[in-house]
Write a protein that holds these residues in place. Structure first.
Motif, PDB file in Angstrom:
ATOM      1  N   PHE A 123       2.556 -35.907  13.151  1.00 12.49           N
ATOM      2  CA  PHE A 123       1.531 -36.528  13.977  1.00 12.49           C
ATOM      3  C   PHE A 123       1.803 -36.198  15.437  1.00 12.49           C
ATOM      4  O   PHE A 123       2.956 -36.159  15.856  1.00 12.49           O
ATOM      5  CB  PHE A 123       1.562 -38.045  13.765  1.00 12.49           C
ATOM      6  CG  PHE A 123       0.880 -38.843  14.853  1.00 12.49           C
ATOM      7  CD1 PHE A 123      -0.487 -39.081  14.800  1.00 12.49           C
ATOM      8  CD2 PHE A 123       1.611 -39.373  15.920  1.00 12.49           C
ATOM      9  CE1 PHE A 123      -1.109 -39.813  15.796  1.00 12.49           C
ATOM     10  CE2 PHE A 123       0.986 -40.104  16.913  1.00 12.49           C
ATOM     11  CZ  PHE A 123      -0.378 -40.330  16.846  1.00 12.49           C
ATOM     12  N   TRP A 124       0.762 -35.903  16.203  1.00  9.74           N
ATOM     13  CA  TRP A 124       0.923 -35.840  17.653  1.00  9.74           C
ATOM     14  C   TRP A 124      -0.328 -36.326  18.362  1.00  9.74           C
ATOM     15  O   TRP A 124      -1.429 -36.285  17.813  1.00  9.74           O
ATOM     16  CB  TRP A 124       1.362 -34.463  18.140  1.00  9.74           C
ATOM     17  CG  TRP A 124       0.441 -33.282  17.966  1.00  9.74           C
ATOM     18  CD1 TRP A 124       0.580 -32.287  17.054  1.00  9.74           C
ATOM     19  CD2 TRP A 124      -0.717 -32.931  18.758  1.00  9.74           C
ATOM     20  NE1 TRP A 124      -0.409 -31.347  17.217  1.00  9.74           N
ATOM     21  CE2 TRP A 124      -1.214 -31.709  18.266  1.00  9.74           C
ATOM     22  CE3 TRP A 124      -1.362 -33.520  19.849  1.00  9.74           C
ATOM     23  CZ2 TRP A 124      -2.344 -31.090  18.797  1.00  9.74           C
ATOM     24  CZ3 TRP A 124      -2.489 -32.903  20.392  1.00  9.74           C
ATOM     25  CH2 TRP A 124      -2.963 -31.699  19.866  1.00  9.74           C
ATOM     26  N   ILE A 125      -0.112 -36.792  19.588  1.00 10.67           N
ATOM     27  CA  ILE A 125      -1.203 -37.237  20.435  1.00 10.67           C
ATOM     28  C   ILE A 125      -0.934 -36.740  21.843  1.00 10.67           C
ATOM     29  O   ILE A 125       0.220 -36.693  22.283  1.00 10.67           O
ATOM     30  CB  ILE A 125      -1.364 -38.774  20.395  1.00 10.67           C
ATOM     31  CG1 ILE A 125      -2.647 -39.191  21.123  1.00 10.67           C
ATOM     32  CG2 ILE A 125      -0.137 -39.481  20.945  1.00 10.67           C
ATOM     33  CD1 ILE A 125      -3.018 -40.645  20.881  1.00 10.67           C
ATOM     34  N   GLY A 126      -1.980 -36.315  22.539  1.00  8.33           N
ATOM     35  CA  GLY A 126      -1.826 -35.770  23.883  1.00  8.33           C
ATOM     36  C   GLY A 126      -2.494 -34.414  23.987  1.00  8.33           C
ATOM     37  O   GLY A 126      -3.587 -34.190  23.443  1.00  8.33           O
ATOM     38  N   LYS A 127      -1.839 -33.489  24.676  1.00  9.26           N
ATOM     39  CA  LYS A 127      -2.330 -32.122  24.854  1.00  9.26           C
ATOM     40  C   LYS A 127      -1.261 -31.190  24.312  1.00  9.26           C
ATOM     41  O   LYS A 127      -0.118 -31.196  24.788  1.00  9.26           O
ATOM     42  CB  LYS A 127      -2.591 -31.850  26.335  1.00  9.26           C
ATOM     43  CG  LYS A 127      -3.210 -30.486  26.651  1.00  9.26           C
ATOM     44  CD  LYS A 127      -3.498 -30.378  28.131  1.00  9.26           C
ATOM     45  CE  LYS A 127      -4.111 -29.021  28.503  1.00  9.26           C
ATOM     46  NZ  LYS A 127      -5.436 -28.817  27.891  1.00  9.26           N
ATOM     47  N   ASN A 128      -1.611 -30.371  23.321  1.00 14.65           N
ATOM     48  CA  ASN A 128      -0.586 -29.597  22.617  1.00 14.65           C
ATOM     49  C   ASN A 128      -1.197 -28.299  22.064  1.00 14.65           C
ATOM     50  O   ASN A 128      -2.385 -28.037  22.202  1.00 14.65           O
ATOM     51  CB  ASN A 128       0.005 -30.432  21.480  1.00 14.65           C
ATOM     52  CG  ASN A 128       1.401 -30.004  21.099  1.00 14.65           C
ATOM     53  OD1 ASN A 128       1.917 -28.985  21.578  1.00 14.65           O
ATOM     54  ND2 ASN A 128       2.038 -30.763  20.231  1.00 14.65           N
TER      55      ASN A 128
END
Length: 378
Positions: A123-128
Motif C-alpha cells: 500500500f502507498w499514499i502520496g506521490k510515487n
C-alpha cells in the motif's frame, strides 16, 4: 522560500548518498543519479508542411532522494529533481535554455510517499512511481509520478503453469477542482499480472479509467472528456541464455466519442495502439551490453499524450503555451544500444524515426532524433 529549502535538502543529501555505499545498511537510505545528454533533431516537419529548424541540444538532469524504514513493514521517502515544473514528462534541462547567464535552476519534488508491505499486501499514499506493470513509456512516461492511493495483493500460486498472481488498484488525482471528488481530473487503474512457466513469460491486463481530462494540458483546454483504456501486455523469453525477449502491448480505448462534437470526425475512432519490442542482453556488471528495437503504432486516443513519453519527437503543445509533449497519433521505431562502463555508469545511444498517422493540417508531421546519454548512479 520553499525552493531554497528543497535545494538545501539536495545539497545535504549528496554527501550522505556517497557515504552510504561504504557503510552498513541502515534504516535511512539515500540515492542519487545524474545524466548528461547530447541530442540532435532533424527532418521535423510541421502540420503546415514547413520544417522545424534542425536542433542540437546539450542537456542534463540530477535527482536525489531518501527512504526511511520505520519498521519491517512501514517506510516513507521523497526525491527531488531538476526540471521545468510545468513539464512533468521531462526532468532534463537544456544548457542555456530559459536559464541563461548562469541563472538559478528549477528543482522540485518528484515523489513523496508513505508505504506499507505486510503478508503479501502493499500500500502507498502520496506521490510515487507509476505502480502498474509496464515495459515501455509509450502509455505512461517514467518521469510522470501520479498522486493518490494504491493497493496491491500478491498471491503465491502452486500450479505448474502460474508462478504468481498480482492484483493492483488505485485512485490518482491529476487536478483537483476544489469541489467533490467526482469533479476532479483523475484516473483509476485496475490490473492483474502473472508470471508463467517458471517465469519464462509474463502476462498482464489492466483497465484505466480517465475522467474529466483536458484536451490540452496546463489550463489551455477547450473541453474535457473521458478515456476507458484496456491494456494487455506480455513479455516472453525467447532465448534465456542470451537474454532475448519479446515484448508486446495492445491498447484499446473503449470510450465511444461518436456523440462528442468537440472531437474532429477523423479522430473519433482513433483509439487503438500496438507496441512491440525485441531486446537482447543485460546490464548488471561492467562491460555488459544490451540492444533493443521497438515499433510503436499509437492512435490519437490510445493514451493520454501529455502523460506518455515525450522522447520520440519534437511534437508538443507549445502553440498553446504548454511545454508538454503530444506523442500519440504516431507510428515509428526506436533503436537503443546500452553499455555499462562501470557498475553504476551507463552509456546509451538511441535513434528515433516517427511519422504522424492523421494530420491536423495540410501535411503529416515527421521527426528524426538521435541521443547519447551518460547515466551515473550514486
Amino acid at each position: 522560500m520553499h525552493l531554497r529549502i528543497i535545494f538545501f535538502l539536495f545539497l545535504i543529501s549528496w554527501p550522505f548518498t556517497l557515504m552510504s555505499q561504504n557503510e552498513t545498511p541502515s534504516k535511512l537510505q539515500f540515492n542519487a543519479d545524474f545524466r548528461f545528454r547530447v541530442e540532435e533533431d532533424w527532418n521535423s516537419k510541421k502540420s503546415d508542411g514547413s520544417f522545424r529548424d534542425d536542433r542540437t541540444r546539450w542537456r542534463y538532469k540530477a535527482r536525489a532522494g531518501f527512504q526511511y524504514d520505520y519498521n519491517h513493514w512501514a517506510s516513507f521517502g521523497a526525491r527531488i529533481r531538476t526540471g521545468n515544473p510545468m513539464k512533468q514528462q521531462d526532468p532534463q534541462l537544456t544548457l542555456g535554455d530559459d536559464f541563461s547567464e548562469f541563472n538559478i535552476l528549477p528543482i522540485g519534488f518528484e515523489k513523496i510517499y508513505f508505504k506499507a508491505e505486510q503478508d503479501g499486501y502493499a500500500f502507498w499514499i502520496g506521490k510515487n512511481t507509476f505502480p502498474f506493470e509496464k515495459q515501455n513509456e509509450l502509455f505512461w512516461s517514467d518521469n510522470v509520478y501520479p498522486e493518490g492511493v494504491f493497493l496491491k495483493k500478491k498471491f503465491k500460486m502452486q500450479t505448474g503453469v502460474l508462478n504468481n498472481l498480482d492484483l493492483s488498484g488505485g485512485h490518482f488525482i491529476l487536478r483537483t477542482n476544489g469541489t467533490s471528488l467526482d469533479k476532479d481530473s483523475y484516473f483509476q487503474g485496475l490490473q492483474i499480472a502473472t508470471s508463467l512457466l517458471d517465469k519464462k513469460a509474463k502476462l498482464y491486463g489492466g483497465m484505466y479509467q480517465f475522467k474529466n481530462i483536458p484536451n490540452i494540458p496546463d489550463g489551455a483546454e477547450t473541453f474535457v472528456f473521458d478515456y476507458s483504456i484496456l491494456n494487455i501486455g506480455t513479455n516472453i523469453s525467447l532465448l534465456k541464455s542470451h537474454d532475448l525477449n519479446l515484448e508486446l502491448d495492445y491498447y484499446n480505448n473503449l470510450k465511444n466519442y461518436g456523440s462528442n462534437d468537440s472531437i474532429a470526425p477523423n479522430l473519433k475512432n482513433q483509439k487503438r495502439g500496438f507496441v512491440t519490442g525485441l531486446n537482447i542482453g543485460h546490464l548488471s556488471k561492467k562491460s555488459d551490453y544490451a540492444f533493443k528495437v521497438t515499433y510503436s503504432y499509437l492512435e490519437k486516443y490510445a493514451a493520454v499524450d501529455f502523460l506518455a513519453q515525450n522522447d520520440w519527437a519534437r511534437w508538443d503543445y507549445s502553440s498553446f503555451n504548454s511545454p508538454d509533449g503530444r506523442l500519440t497519433n504516431l507510428k515509428g521505431v526506436e533503436l537503443v544500444g546500452s553499455y555499462l562502463l562501470d557498475k553504476n555508469i551507463k552509456l546509451t545511444l538511441k535513434y528515433y524515426k516517427v511519422n504522424q498517422l492523421i494530420t491536423s493540417g495540410t501535411a503529416k508531421e515527421t521527426g528524426d532524433r538521435i541521443r547519447l546519454d551518460l547515466d551515473v548512479k550514486f
